[in-house]
Motif scaffolding. Structure first.
Motif, PDB file in Angstrom:
ATOM      1  N   ASN A 252      -8.316  -4.203   1.490  1.00 12.57           N
ATOM      2  CA  ASN A 252      -9.484  -4.938   2.010  1.00 12.57           C
ATOM      3  C   ASN A 252     -10.553  -4.108   2.704  1.00 12.57           C
ATOM      4  O   ASN A 252     -11.678  -4.568   2.826  1.00 12.57           O
ATOM      5  CB  ASN A 252      -9.014  -6.019   3.012  1.00 12.57           C
ATOM      6  N   ASN A 253     -10.218  -2.903   3.214  1.00 13.63           N
ATOM      7  CA  ASN A 253     -11.220  -2.152   3.972  1.00 13.63           C
ATOM      8  C   ASN A 253     -12.325  -1.677   3.017  1.00 13.63           C
ATOM      9  O   ASN A 253     -12.049  -1.106   1.958  1.00 13.63           O
ATOM     10  CB  ASN A 253     -10.559  -0.956   4.669  1.00 13.63           C
ATOM     11  N   ALA A 254     -13.587  -1.896   3.434  1.00 16.39           N
ATOM     12  CA  ALA A 254     -14.729  -1.605   2.559  1.00 16.39           C
ATOM     13  C   ALA A 254     -14.767  -0.142   2.114  1.00 16.39           C
ATOM     14  O   ALA A 254     -15.224   0.166   1.014  1.00 16.39           O
ATOM     15  CB  ALA A 254     -16.019  -1.955   3.289  1.00 16.39           C
ATOM     16  N   LEU A 255     -14.241   0.779   2.959  1.00 17.24           N
ATOM     17  CA  LEU A 255     -14.275   2.206   2.585  1.00 17.24           C
ATOM     18  C   LEU A 255     -13.268   2.545   1.490  1.00 17.24           C
ATOM     19  O   LEU A 255     -13.405   3.551   0.807  1.00 17.24           O
ATOM     20  CB  LEU A 255     -13.976   3.083   3.809  1.00 17.24           C
ATOM     21  N   PHE A 256     -12.222   1.727   1.351  1.00 17.41           N
ATOM     22  CA  PHE A 256     -11.105   2.152   0.481  1.00 17.41           C
ATOM     23  C   PHE A 256     -10.791   1.240  -0.704  1.00 17.41           C
ATOM     24  O   PHE A 256     -10.148   1.669  -1.645  1.00 17.41           O
ATOM     25  CB  PHE A 256      -9.833   2.344   1.327  1.00 17.41           C
ATOM     26  N   LYS A 257     -11.216  -0.019  -0.646  1.00 14.68           N
ATOM     27  CA  LYS A 257     -10.689  -0.937  -1.673  1.00 14.68           C
ATOM     28  C   LYS A 257     -11.082  -0.520  -3.096  1.00 14.68           C
ATOM     29  O   LYS A 257     -10.269  -0.630  -3.999  1.00 14.68           O
ATOM     30  CB  LYS A 257     -11.019  -2.398  -1.364  1.00 14.68           C
ATOM     31  N   GLU A 258     -12.321   0.017  -3.259  1.00 12.33           N
ATOM     32  CA  GLU A 258     -12.728   0.489  -4.591  1.00 12.33           C
ATOM     33  C   GLU A 258     -11.911   1.717  -4.998  1.00 12.33           C
ATOM     34  O   GLU A 258     -11.455   1.846  -6.125  1.00 12.33           O
ATOM     35  CB  GLU A 258     -14.211   0.871  -4.583  1.00 12.33           C
ATOM     36  N   ARG A 259     -11.702   2.635  -3.986  1.00 16.82           N
ATOM     37  CA  ARG A 259     -11.011   3.895  -4.285  1.00 16.82           C
ATOM     38  C   ARG A 259      -9.545   3.666  -4.685  1.00 16.82           C
ATOM     39  O   ARG A 259      -8.951   4.465  -5.412  1.00 16.82           O
ATOM     40  CB  ARG A 259     -11.073   4.836  -3.059  1.00 16.82           C
ATOM     41  N   PHE A 260      -8.943   2.584  -4.184  1.00 21.16           N
ATOM     42  CA  PHE A 260      -7.523   2.316  -4.480  1.00 21.16           C
ATOM     43  C   PHE A 260      -7.347   1.270  -5.580  1.00 21.16           C
ATOM     44  O   PHE A 260      -6.222   0.857  -5.865  1.00 21.16           O
ATOM     45  CB  PHE A 260      -6.791   1.851  -3.210  1.00 21.16           C
ATOM     46  N   LYS A 261      -8.486   0.844  -6.198  1.00 23.17           N
ATOM     47  CA  LYS A 261      -8.446  -0.276  -7.153  1.00 23.17           C
ATOM     48  C   LYS A 261      -7.369  -0.069  -8.235  1.00 23.17           C
ATOM     49  O   LYS A 261      -6.602  -0.970  -8.545  1.00 23.17           O
ATOM     50  CB  LYS A 261      -9.840  -0.431  -7.787  1.00 23.17           C
ATOM     51  N   ASP A 262      -7.326   1.153  -8.788  1.00 27.57           N
ATOM     52  CA  ASP A 262      -6.375   1.407  -9.881  1.00 27.57           C
ATOM     53  C   ASP A 262      -5.220   2.310  -9.438  1.00 27.57           C
ATOM     54  O   ASP A 262      -4.485   2.843 -10.271  1.00 27.57           O
ATOM     55  CB  ASP A 262      -7.111   2.056 -11.063  1.00 27.57           C
ATOM     56  N   ALA A 263      -5.081   2.514  -8.121  1.00 29.91           N
ATOM     57  CA  ALA A 263      -4.037   3.439  -7.652  1.00 29.91           C
ATOM     58  C   ALA A 263      -2.669   2.756  -7.650  1.00 29.91           C
ATOM     59  O   ALA A 263      -2.550   1.555  -7.400  1.00 29.91           O
ATOM     60  CB  ALA A 263      -4.379   3.922  -6.240  1.00 29.91           C
ATOM     61  N   LYS A 264      -1.634   3.558  -7.951  1.00 32.66           N
ATOM     62  CA  LYS A 264      -0.247   3.035  -7.964  1.00 32.66           C
ATOM     63  C   LYS A 264       0.614   3.875  -7.029  1.00 32.66           C
ATOM     64  O   LYS A 264       0.547   5.103  -7.060  1.00 32.66           O
ATOM     65  CB  LYS A 264       0.346   3.164  -9.372  1.00 32.66           C
ATOM     66  N   ILE A 265       1.431   3.188  -6.231  1.00 36.05           N
ATOM     67  CA  ILE A 265       2.354   3.911  -5.348  1.00 36.05           C
ATOM     68  C   ILE A 265       3.615   4.275  -6.134  1.00 36.05           C
ATOM     69  O   ILE A 265       3.969   3.559  -7.091  1.00 36.05           O
ATOM     70  CB  ILE A 265       2.680   3.055  -4.095  1.00 36.05           C
ATOM     71  N   ASP A 266       4.300   5.357  -5.776  1.00 38.03           N
ATOM     72  CA  ASP A 266       5.507   5.744  -6.522  1.00 38.03           C
ATOM     73  C   ASP A 266       6.701   4.848  -6.141  1.00 38.03           C
ATOM     74  O   ASP A 266       6.575   3.961  -5.294  1.00 38.03           O
ATOM     75  CB  ASP A 266       5.829   7.247  -6.350  1.00 38.03           C
ATOM     76  N   GLU A 267       7.847   5.103  -6.777  1.00 39.51           N
ATOM     77  CA  GLU A 267       8.997   4.194  -6.638  1.00 39.51           C
ATOM     78  C   GLU A 267       9.606   4.193  -5.237  1.00 39.51           C
ATOM     79  O   GLU A 267      10.325   3.275  -4.866  1.00 39.51           O
ATOM     80  CB  GLU A 267      10.071   4.494  -7.700  1.00 39.51           C
ATOM     81  N   GLN A 268       9.276   5.207  -4.416  1.00 40.26           N
ATOM     82  CA  GLN A 268       9.820   5.234  -3.046  1.00 40.26           C
ATOM     83  C   GLN A 268       9.134   4.222  -2.130  1.00 40.26           C
ATOM     84  O   GLN A 268       9.674   3.852  -1.094  1.00 40.26           O
ATOM     85  CB  GLN A 268       9.622   6.617  -2.425  1.00 40.26           C
ATOM     86  N   GLY A 269       7.900   3.818  -2.481  1.00 41.38           N
ATOM     87  CA  GLY A 269       7.155   2.882  -1.639  1.00 41.38           C
ATOM     88  C   GLY A 269       6.715   3.518  -0.318  1.00 41.38           C
ATOM     89  O   GLY A 269       6.670   4.743  -0.188  1.00 41.38           O
TER      90      GLY A 269
END
Ligand SMILES: Cc1cc2nc3c(=O)[nH]c(=O)nc-3n(C[C@H](O)[C@H](O)[C@H](O)COP(=O)(O)OP(=O)(O)OC[C@H]3O[C@@H](n4cnc5c(N)ncnc54)[C@H](O)[C@@H]3O)c2cc1C
Length: 411
Positions: A255-272
């Motif tokens: 939700n943060n305006a600085l990051f939501k676009e940058r993380f739009k397609d980002a995936k976290i690894d299996e460790q979470g």
């Protein structure tokens, strides 16, 4: 299970324990055992930033080149953002971007710590998969460790000196009565590995976002399109506000305006998202006694502003080894033989810890952070001063106090 006895047993093979082992060897101490409950390579929850200070000690140990053999990403500066969203980009002094030696780098600890441990393994005896559970005490002196192997076999190992290098929850520190750290001198922090964060620049990023104030959210560049992403806040603050750190991280990313676009397609690894505690050097822990010495996180040596701990872990290993070698030579392993370890360590790191603790306190004030970062965005002199504070240990020690910075901002 009978085991030989050693001059020095080091509990913990992370940066502080492995550097103690290597510096002991360099100081002529040969009868050393380095123990870890894990088998290397092992993970360690961290931001993975290997700073200029860490690079300096790795150079001194002659192991810097080995970091080039594992995946790592060079760091050439730092980006800050203020609670109201002003962003400043500060290159480290003298760092012509990506053209010269890396001033620092980001290396996953699973790889970086393995480089340090394997080098130590070439110099001293090692014992992995062995958990230390207690100390042997004799006539008011620590005289070795008790523990068990992975398959539950118990053993005692005798030593003239035991070094506690066993991290945040140090068994050695607890057993010598130094295990308790007030919540205002601890940070609790997260870590997640994300692939596909956009807008990465080769700088580390520290963001003072409203959601985690006082504290910060970081994005550190890793190799191959990965990033180390986390946030940290004082444990006292987390307790007071009943923060759920994993949820806060997910909310910032979504939700943060600085990051939501940058993380739009980002995936976290299996460790979470993982969570761990940082013991801060704003509390000067007693670090030595009869037959025992503490180094690294076990001695509570993490910078209270930046959260950096590897540099001081390696530095404490260096000083501890020097004074352990001298104590062995004198044949006196009593507390007074190690007073000089505490003195030399704190004469070296004390001034910068004081500066960082002051900065930590200033950083709790939103209006001040907004003000400083706004000014820095407009004034090259302020950016240069911050750059010096972050990258140049001398500047941090002597030239730039928080008041000095304030003066620069106001003039
Ligand atoms: C989320 C987070 C982010 C951080 N980010 C950064 C950063 O970007 N840069 C930086 O410089 N620092 C950072 N730090 C701090 C840094 O991780 C520590 O300061 C550093 O790991 C300290 O090194 P150490 O060798 O003292 O302890 P550790 O690295 O914790 O090593 C301790 C070792 O002891 C072993 N051990 C523990 N208990 C026992 C036992 N009972 N018996 C035998 N072995 C045992 C463990 O297996 C481990 O290998 C961060 C910390 C956290 C939590």
């Amino acid at each position: 299970m009978a085991r030989p006895s050693y001059d020095v047993v080091i509990v913990g093979g992370g940066p502080s324990g492995s550097s103690t082992a290597m510096f002991l060897k360099k100081n002529g101490v040969n009868n050393v055992l380095l123990i870890d409950k894990a088998r290397f390579p092992r993970d360690k929850i961290c931001g993975d930033a290997f700073s200029g200070k860490s690079v300096g000690i790795a150079k001194e140990l002659g192991i810097l080149k080995d970091f080039g053999k594992v995946p790592n990403e060079g760091v050439y500066g730092v980006i800050f953002s203020s609670p109201k969203g002003t962003i400043i980009d500060i290159p480290f002094p003298g760092s012509e971007r990506k053209t010269q030696t890396k001033p620092g780098f980001v290396v996953k600890r699973i790889n970086g710590d393995n480089v340090i441990f394997q080098n130590a393994k070439k110099m001293v005896d090692t014992l992995e998969d062995f958990t230390v559970t207690d100390l042997i005490l004799e006539n008011d002196f620590v005289a070795g460790v008790k523990g068990k192997t992975k398959d539950g076999k118990e053993a005692e190992i005798r030593a003239k000196i035991v070094v506690g290098a066993d991290g945040t929850s140090s068994v050695v520190a607890q057993k010598v009565g130094q295990g308790i750290l007030p919540p205002e001198h601890q940070v609790i922090a997260t870590r997640g590995y994300y692939k596909g964060v956009t807008g990465m620049t080769g700088n580390i990023e520290l963001h003072f976002v409203n959601e985690i104030m006082p504290g910060y959210f970081w994005i550190f560049p890793l190799d191959n399109g990965w990033a180390n992403v986390g946030l940290g806040v004082l444990t006292s603050e987390k307790q007071k506000r009943k923060l759920d750190l994993k949820k806060t991280q997910e909310e910032i990313i979504a939700n943060n305006a600085l990051f939501k676009e940058r993380f739009k397609d980002a995936k976290i690894d299996e460790q979470g998202i993982k969570i761990w505690t940082l013991p801060l050097a704003s509390h000067h822990r007693k670090n030595h006694g009869n037959g025992w010495v503490l180094v690294g996180d076990a001695a509570s040596l993490i910078d209270p502003f930046s959260g950096e701990g590897v540099g001081n872990a390696l530095t404490s290993g260096k000083f501890a080894a020097k004074h352990i070698a001298e104590a062995l030579k004198k044949g006196d392993v009593s507390e007074k033989s190690f007073d000089i370890y505490d003195k030399e360590l704190w004469d070296t790191i004390g001034p910068e810890i004081k500066t960082s603790y002051n900065l930590q306190k200033l950083g709790t004030k939103k209006w001040l952070l907004n003000f400083v970062i706004d000014k820095a965005a407009k004034k090259p002199k302020v950016r240069a001063a911050i750059s010096g504070m972050l990258a140049n240990e001398e500047a941090k020690k002597e030239t730039i106090s928080p008041l000095g910075l304030l003066k620069l901002i106001l003039t």
